[in-house]
Design a protein around this motif. Structure first.
Motif, mmCIF file in Angstrom:
data_model
loop_
_atom_site.group_PDB
_atom_site.id
_atom_site.type_symbol
_atom_site.label_atom_id
_atom_site.label_comp_id
_atom_site.label_asym_id
_atom_site.label_seq_id
_atom_site.Cartn_x
_atom_site.Cartn_y
_atom_site.Cartn_z
ATOM 1 N N VAL A 23 23.722 31.827 -20.751
ATOM 2 C CA VAL A 23 22.789 32.511 -21.139
ATOM 3 C C VAL A 23 22.805 32.716 -22.559
ATOM 4 O O VAL A 23 23.667 33.172 -23.076
ATOM 5 N N LYS A 24 21.738 32.175 -23.162
ATOM 6 C CA LYS A 24 21.591 32.515 -24.721
ATOM 7 C C LYS A 24 21.396 33.904 -25.096
ATOM 8 O O LYS A 24 20.645 34.839 -24.386
ATOM 9 N N PRO A 25 21.852 33.896 -26.175
ATOM 10 C CA PRO A 25 21.820 35.662 -26.648
ATOM 11 C C PRO A 25 20.444 35.664 -27.304
ATOM 12 O O PRO A 25 19.559 34.593 -27.319
ATOM 13 N N PHE A 26 19.928 37.005 -27.108
ATOM 14 C CA PHE A 26 18.355 37.160 -27.592
ATOM 15 C C PHE A 26 18.042 36.786 -28.722
ATOM 16 O O PHE A 26 16.896 36.338 -28.937
ATOM 17 N N LYS A 27 18.835 36.857 -29.811
ATOM 18 C CA LYS A 27 18.679 36.568 -31.249
ATOM 19 C C LYS A 27 18.328 34.871 -31.367
ATOM 20 O O LYS A 27 17.753 34.469 -32.368
ATOM 21 N N GLU A 28 18.802 34.137 -30.483
ATOM 22 C CA GLU A 28 18.842 32.829 -30.451
ATOM 23 C C GLU A 28 17.618 32.100 -29.733
ATOM 24 O O GLU A 28 17.174 30.946 -29.582
ATOM 25 N N ARG A 29 16.782 33.361 -29.084
ATOM 26 C CA ARG A 29 15.544 32.229 -28.319
ATOM 27 C C ARG A 29 14.510 32.195 -29.313
ATOM 28 O O ARG A 29 14.380 32.652 -30.365
ATOM 29 N N ASN A 30 13.506 31.422 -28.626
ATOM 30 C CA ASN A 30 12.370 31.072 -29.414
ATOM 31 C C ASN A 30 11.404 32.466 -29.737
ATOM 32 O O ASN A 30 11.166 32.804 -28.717
ATOM 33 N N PRO A 31 11.377 32.580 -30.884
ATOM 34 C CA PRO A 31 10.565 33.970 -31.500
ATOM 35 C C PRO A 31 8.932 33.834 -31.220
ATOM 36 O O PRO A 31 8.562 34.824 -30.648
ATOM 37 N N ILE A 32 8.457 32.606 -30.783
ATOM 38 C CA ILE A 32 7.226 32.513 -30.233
ATOM 39 C C ILE A 32 7.027 32.809 -28.968
ATOM 40 O O ILE A 32 6.020 33.612 -28.641
ATOM 41 N N VAL A 33 7.889 32.207 -28.013
ATOM 42 C CA VAL A 33 7.990 32.734 -26.634
ATOM 43 C C VAL A 33 8.152 34.261 -26.517
ATOM 44 O O VAL A 33 7.537 34.852 -25.611
ATOM 45 N N VAL A 34 9.176 34.706 -27.134
ATOM 46 C CA VAL A 34 9.347 36.139 -27.075
ATOM 47 C C VAL A 34 8.204 36.978 -27.319
ATOM 48 O O VAL A 34 7.886 37.883 -26.845
ATOM 49 N N ALA A 40 2.097 40.129 -23.990
ATOM 50 C CA ALA A 40 1.387 40.262 -22.717
ATOM 51 C C ALA A 40 1.904 41.440 -21.959
ATOM 52 O O ALA A 40 1.191 42.222 -21.141
ATOM 53 N N VAL A 41 3.312 41.874 -22.230
ATOM 54 C CA VAL A 41 3.854 42.976 -21.535
ATOM 55 C C VAL A 41 3.011 44.042 -22.113
ATOM 56 O O VAL A 41 2.524 45.115 -21.494
ATOM 57 N N ALA A 42 2.901 44.340 -23.317
ATOM 58 C CA ALA A 42 2.148 45.456 -23.998
ATOM 59 C C ALA A 42 0.718 45.624 -23.360
ATOM 60 O O ALA A 42 0.085 46.611 -23.433
ATOM 61 N N ALA A 43 -0.134 44.257 -23.434
ATOM 62 C CA ALA A 43 -1.191 44.368 -22.820
ATOM 63 C C ALA A 43 -1.544 44.716 -21.427
ATOM 64 O O ALA A 43 -2.420 45.749 -21.307
ATOM 65 N N ALA A 44 -0.514 44.469 -20.713
ATOM 66 C CA ALA A 44 -0.301 45.030 -19.229
ATOM 67 C C ALA A 44 -0.132 46.465 -19.118
ATOM 68 O O ALA A 44 -1.019 47.283 -18.663
ATOM 69 N N VAL A 45 0.691 46.955 -20.055
ATOM 70 C CA VAL A 45 0.867 48.326 -20.094
ATOM 71 C C VAL A 45 -0.229 49.214 -20.676
ATOM 72 O O VAL A 45 -0.649 50.186 -20.162
ATOM 73 N N LEU A 46 -1.122 48.642 -21.769
ATOM 74 C CA LEU A 46 -2.251 49.203 -22.216
ATOM 75 C C LEU A 46 -3.179 49.311 -21.229
ATOM 76 O O LEU A 46 -3.898 50.266 -21.024
ATOM 77 N N THR A 47 -3.415 48.316 -20.478
ATOM 78 C CA THR A 47 -4.474 48.009 -19.426
ATOM 79 C C THR A 47 -4.286 49.187 -18.239
ATOM 80 O O THR A 47 -5.080 49.908 -17.844
ATOM 81 N N ALA A 48 -3.021 49.273 -17.906
ATOM 82 C CA ALA A 48 -2.596 50.092 -16.588
ATOM 83 C C ALA A 48 -2.993 51.678 -17.344
ATOM 84 O O ALA A 48 -3.167 52.520 -16.539
ATOM 85 N N THR A 49 -2.608 51.823 -18.695
ATOM 86 C CA THR A 49 -2.778 53.218 -19.292
ATOM 87 C C THR A 49 -4.209 53.572 -19.131
ATOM 88 O O THR A 49 -4.421 54.759 -18.707
ATOM 89 N N LEU A 50 -5.044 52.622 -19.560
ATOM 90 C CA LEU A 50 -6.391 52.881 -19.561
ATOM 91 C C LEU A 50 -7.318 53.163 -18.139
ATOM 92 O O LEU A 50 -8.139 53.753 -18.026
ATOM 93 N N ASN A 51 -6.409 52.397 -17.294
ATOM 94 C CA ASN A 51 -7.048 52.251 -15.737
ATOM 95 C C ASN A 51 -6.388 53.008 -14.929
ATOM 96 O O ASN A 51 -5.890 52.648 -13.406
#
Length: 351
Positions: A23-34, A40-51
């Protein structure tokens, strides 16, 4: 000796020859993918909050549907009540062939499989709400629509007046009066109490016949009044909305004036403290300023006196030099003949 910490590993397979997944450390992962996953997670949380009201667990309740013969002015976001208590809101009103389907949400209330729904009038301006009468042995299935046999729409007062006007207009008042008269003549040999009743009916028919035009005018005016009120519903709503805006603006202005007065009081307190703290310094400065003004006043008086004394001198000099490029001179009392005119006279007769 310190070195790089070893990566966490989880074995796959069995035995020493099993394949190991690192398992790669978090800082070695691709920043674009992260970044994409985080967005996507923030958009999902915002959508769930508004609805959140539409969520099945933390939302605003269970959604049901009911069929009505007409909408009767019911709109989205209108209240849903049980026994006069708000338990939800209308979420949608849509047309389905010759009837309408009303979708509504109910929270913290029991809805049975025999529940009846009725559209009722909430305000005189035409606002409606959905009233439920929950009955039955089991819980109403949200997927089953409440049929029109268990729904009721309010009776429209405007349509009632229209029907009354049409019915009254279709009555032949002359024929009605003649029928009552014939009925009275037929029963003229009847007992006294029957004759009086028939005579009363005859008088009633004559009264109705004589007031036919007034009744027609009254019903016509009533129809016009109800039509005008119905057409002015939006104007009434706008008037109330503008009144609300006016009150809001007045409250905002009141708050601004209150803040201004509070600031003025604080400024006065600060100035009072400033004067109190610098009382001694200001007193000495004011005394010195008074002394300076006294000196300036004395110098001003001296300058004014000097100007008054210098004026005759400069006038004589001006007169001496006013006849050309020379200086005129005059000696008074050089000879005895002119001495008397040059000697100043002393009050009391002396010289």
């Amino acid at each position: 000796m310190l070195g790089r910490p070893q990566d966490h590993a989880s074995p796959r397979g069995s035995g020493d020859g099993g394949e190991v997944h690192v398992v790669k450390p978090f800082k070695e992962r691709n920043p674009i993918v992260v970044g994409l996953v985080g967005s996507a997670v923030a958009a999902a949380v915002l959508t769930a909050t508004l609805n959140y009201e539409n969520l099945p667990i933390i939302g605003s309740g269970t959604t049901y549907q009911a069929e009505f013969s007409e909408a009767a002015g019911l709109q989205q976001d209108d209240e849903v009540r049980i026994a006069g208590i708000k338990v939800g809101e209308v979420s949608d009103v849509r047309l389905a062939e010759d009837h309408v389907v009303v979708s509504f949400r109910v929270k913290d209330a029991w809805v049975g499989d025999k529940t009846a729904a009725e559209i009722k009038i909430k305000t005189l301006l035409g606002r409606k709400f959905l009233a439920l009468r929950p009955t039955g042995e089991t819980v109403q299935n949200p997927k089953q629509i409440i049929p029109r046999t268990r729904t009721v729409t309010p009776y429209d007062v405007t349509e009632a007046f229209n029907g009354l006007a049409d019915t009254a207009g279709a009555i032949d008042t002359d024929q009605l009066a003649e029928s009552f008269t014939t009925l009275s003549d037929t029963f003229k040999n009847s007992p006294e109490h029957i004759k009086k009743a028939l005579e009363g009916l005859t008088s009633l028919s004559k009264t109705v016949s004589s007031r036919d035009s007034e009744l027609a005018s009254l019903l016509t005016n009533a129809h016009g009044l109800t039509t005008t009120l119905a057409n002015s519903n939006d104007d009434f709503a706008k008037l109330l909305s503008n009144g609300n805006l006016l009150l809001t603006e007045l409250d905002r202005r009141r708050q601004a004036i209150h803040d201004l007065l509070t600031g003025s009081q604080q400024l006065a307190a600060q100035l009072s403290g400033l004067v109190k703290d610098n009382k001694d310094q200001l007193g000495g400065a004011l005394r010195q300023l008074g002394e300076v003004t006294d000196i300036l006043q004395r110098q001003n008086d001296n300058l004014a006196k000097s100007l008054d004394l210098a004026a005759p001198y400069f006038r004589v000099v001006n007169n001496s030099l006013g006849n050309g490029r020379w200086v005129d001179g005059y000696l008074c009392g050089l000879i005895p003949e002119n001495r008397d005119s040059c000697t100043p006279k002393i009050p009391g007769g002396g010289r």
